[in-house]
Design a protein around this motif. Structure first.
Motif, short mmCIF file in Angstrom:
data_model
loop_
_atom_site.label_atom_id
_atom_site.label_comp_id
_atom_site.label_asym_id
_atom_site.label_seq_id
_atom_site.Cartn_x
_atom_site.Cartn_y
_atom_site.Cartn_z
N LEU A 41 165.11 89.64 62.61
CA LEU A 41 166.44 90.24 62.55
C LEU A 41 167.49 89.16 62.67
O LEU A 41 167.28 88.11 63.25
CB LEU A 41 166.64 91.34 63.60
N PHE A 42 168.62 89.46 62.07
CA PHE A 42 169.75 88.53 62.07
C PHE A 42 171.02 89.35 62.17
O PHE A 42 171.16 90.38 61.49
CB PHE A 42 169.76 87.71 60.77
N ILE A 43 171.94 88.94 63.02
CA ILE A 43 173.24 89.58 63.13
C ILE A 43 174.27 88.66 62.51
O ILE A 43 174.50 87.55 62.99
CB ILE A 43 173.60 89.90 64.59
N ASP A 44 174.85 89.12 61.41
CA ASP A 44 175.87 88.34 60.71
C ASP A 44 177.24 88.75 61.23
O ASP A 44 177.70 89.87 61.02
CB ASP A 44 175.77 88.60 59.21
N GLU A 45 177.88 87.84 61.93
CA GLU A 45 179.21 88.10 62.48
C GLU A 45 180.32 87.59 61.57
O GLU A 45 181.49 87.85 61.82
CB GLU A 45 179.32 87.49 63.87
N ASP A 46 179.94 86.88 60.52
CA ASP A 46 180.91 86.32 59.58
C ASP A 46 181.12 87.29 58.41
O ASP A 46 180.74 87.01 57.27
CB ASP A 46 180.43 84.96 59.08
N VAL A 47 181.67 88.45 58.72
CA VAL A 47 181.91 89.48 57.70
C VAL A 47 183.30 90.08 57.88
O VAL A 47 183.84 90.09 58.99
CB VAL A 47 180.86 90.61 57.75
N ASP A 48 183.85 90.57 56.80
CA ASP A 48 185.08 91.34 56.82
C ASP A 48 184.82 92.56 55.95
O ASP A 48 185.07 92.55 54.75
CB ASP A 48 186.25 90.53 56.28
N VAL A 49 184.28 93.60 56.56
CA VAL A 49 183.84 94.77 55.80
C VAL A 49 184.99 95.56 55.18
O VAL A 49 184.77 96.38 54.30
CB VAL A 49 182.96 95.71 56.67
N ASN A 50 186.21 95.30 55.62
CA ASN A 50 187.36 95.95 55.00
C ASN A 50 187.77 95.26 53.70
O ASN A 50 188.49 95.84 52.89
CB ASN A 50 188.55 95.97 55.96
N ASP A 62 155.84 79.12 52.85
CA ASP A 62 154.68 78.76 53.65
C ASP A 62 154.69 77.26 53.95
O ASP A 62 155.61 76.54 53.58
CB ASP A 62 153.39 79.22 52.96
N THR A 63 153.64 76.81 54.61
CA THR A 63 153.58 75.41 55.05
C THR A 63 153.45 74.42 53.89
O THR A 63 153.70 73.23 54.06
CB THR A 63 152.42 75.19 56.03
N CYS A 64 153.07 74.90 52.70
CA CYS A 64 153.01 74.05 51.50
C CYS A 64 154.30 74.13 50.70
O CYS A 64 154.36 73.65 49.58
CB CYS A 64 151.82 74.45 50.63
N ASP A 65 155.30 74.79 51.25
CA ASP A 65 156.61 74.97 50.62
C ASP A 65 156.57 75.92 49.43
O ASP A 65 157.43 75.87 48.56
CB ASP A 65 157.22 73.63 50.23
N ASN A 66 155.55 76.78 49.39
CA ASN A 66 155.48 77.83 48.36
C ASN A 66 156.25 79.04 48.84
O ASN A 66 156.28 79.35 50.03
CB ASN A 66 154.03 78.24 48.11
N TYR A 67 156.86 79.75 47.89
CA TYR A 67 157.57 80.98 48.22
C TYR A 67 156.60 82.13 48.37
O TYR A 67 155.63 82.22 47.62
CB TYR A 67 158.59 81.32 47.13
N GLY A 68 156.88 83.01 49.32
CA GLY A 68 156.10 84.23 49.46
C GLY A 68 156.60 85.26 48.47
O GLY A 68 157.41 84.96 47.58
N PRO A 69 156.13 86.51 48.61
CA PRO A 69 156.58 87.57 47.71
C PRO A 69 158.10 87.71 47.76
O PRO A 69 158.72 87.53 48.81
CB PRO A 69 155.91 88.83 48.26
N ASP A 70 158.68 88.01 46.60
CA ASP A 70 160.14 88.19 46.53
C ASP A 70 160.57 89.34 47.43
O ASP A 70 159.98 90.42 47.39
CB ASP A 70 160.59 88.50 45.11
N GLY A 71 161.58 89.08 48.24
CA GLY A 71 162.18 90.14 49.02
C GLY A 71 163.18 90.90 48.17
O GLY A 71 163.58 90.45 47.10
N LEU A 72 163.56 92.05 48.62
CA LEU A 72 164.54 92.85 47.91
C LEU A 72 165.95 92.48 48.32
O LEU A 72 166.19 92.08 49.46
CB LEU A 72 164.30 94.34 48.18
N GLU A 73 166.86 92.62 47.40
CA GLU A 73 168.26 92.42 47.72
C GLU A 73 168.76 93.66 48.46
O GLU A 73 168.42 94.78 48.07
CB GLU A 73 169.06 92.24 46.43
N ALA A 74 169.53 93.47 49.52
CA ALA A 74 170.11 94.58 50.27
C ALA A 74 171.60 94.34 50.36
O ALA A 74 172.04 93.26 50.72
CB ALA A 74 169.51 94.67 51.67
N CYS A 75 172.38 95.36 49.99
CA CYS A 75 173.84 95.24 49.99
C CYS A 75 174.48 96.29 50.88
O CYS A 75 173.94 97.38 51.04
CB CYS A 75 174.38 95.38 48.56
N THR A 76 175.63 95.94 51.41
CA THR A 76 176.39 96.90 52.22
C THR A 76 177.21 97.79 51.33
O THR A 76 177.46 97.47 50.18
CB THR A 76 177.34 96.17 53.19
#
Length: 76
Positions: A41-50, A62-76
């Motif tokens: 979890l991450f709390i982003d305090e650098d936002v201006d939702v208005n 990973d430790t070999c610098d390979n990317y894992g499965p693509d995460g989904l984009e999440a928007c407010t």
């Protein structure tokens, strides 16, 4: 802004990379790196939702610098 994601099951986990952009720009920039697989979890305090809507994307590497499965984009 609270952002959460599921813990990876990759055995050779190295880090989570958290990227952010405003919804209108779609120009992601790295805002945080975690090296503990239990940090999901991450709390982003650098936002201006208005003024802006924000999008986030979490990527695992990973430790070999390979990317894992693509995460989904999440928007407010």
């Amino acid at each position: 802004m609270l952002i959460t994601w599921p813990k990876t099951y990759e055995k050779d986990f190295a880090r989570y990379l958290i990227y952010k952009t405003t919804a209108s720009e779609k120009n992601y920039r790295l805002i945080k790196t975690y090296t503990n697989p239990f940090d999901t979890l991450f709390i982003d305090e650098d936002v201006d939702v208005n003024q802006n809507s924000y999008c986030y994307h979490v990527i695992m590497k990973d430790t070999c610098d390979n990317y894992g499965p693509d995460g989904l984009e999440a928007c407010t």
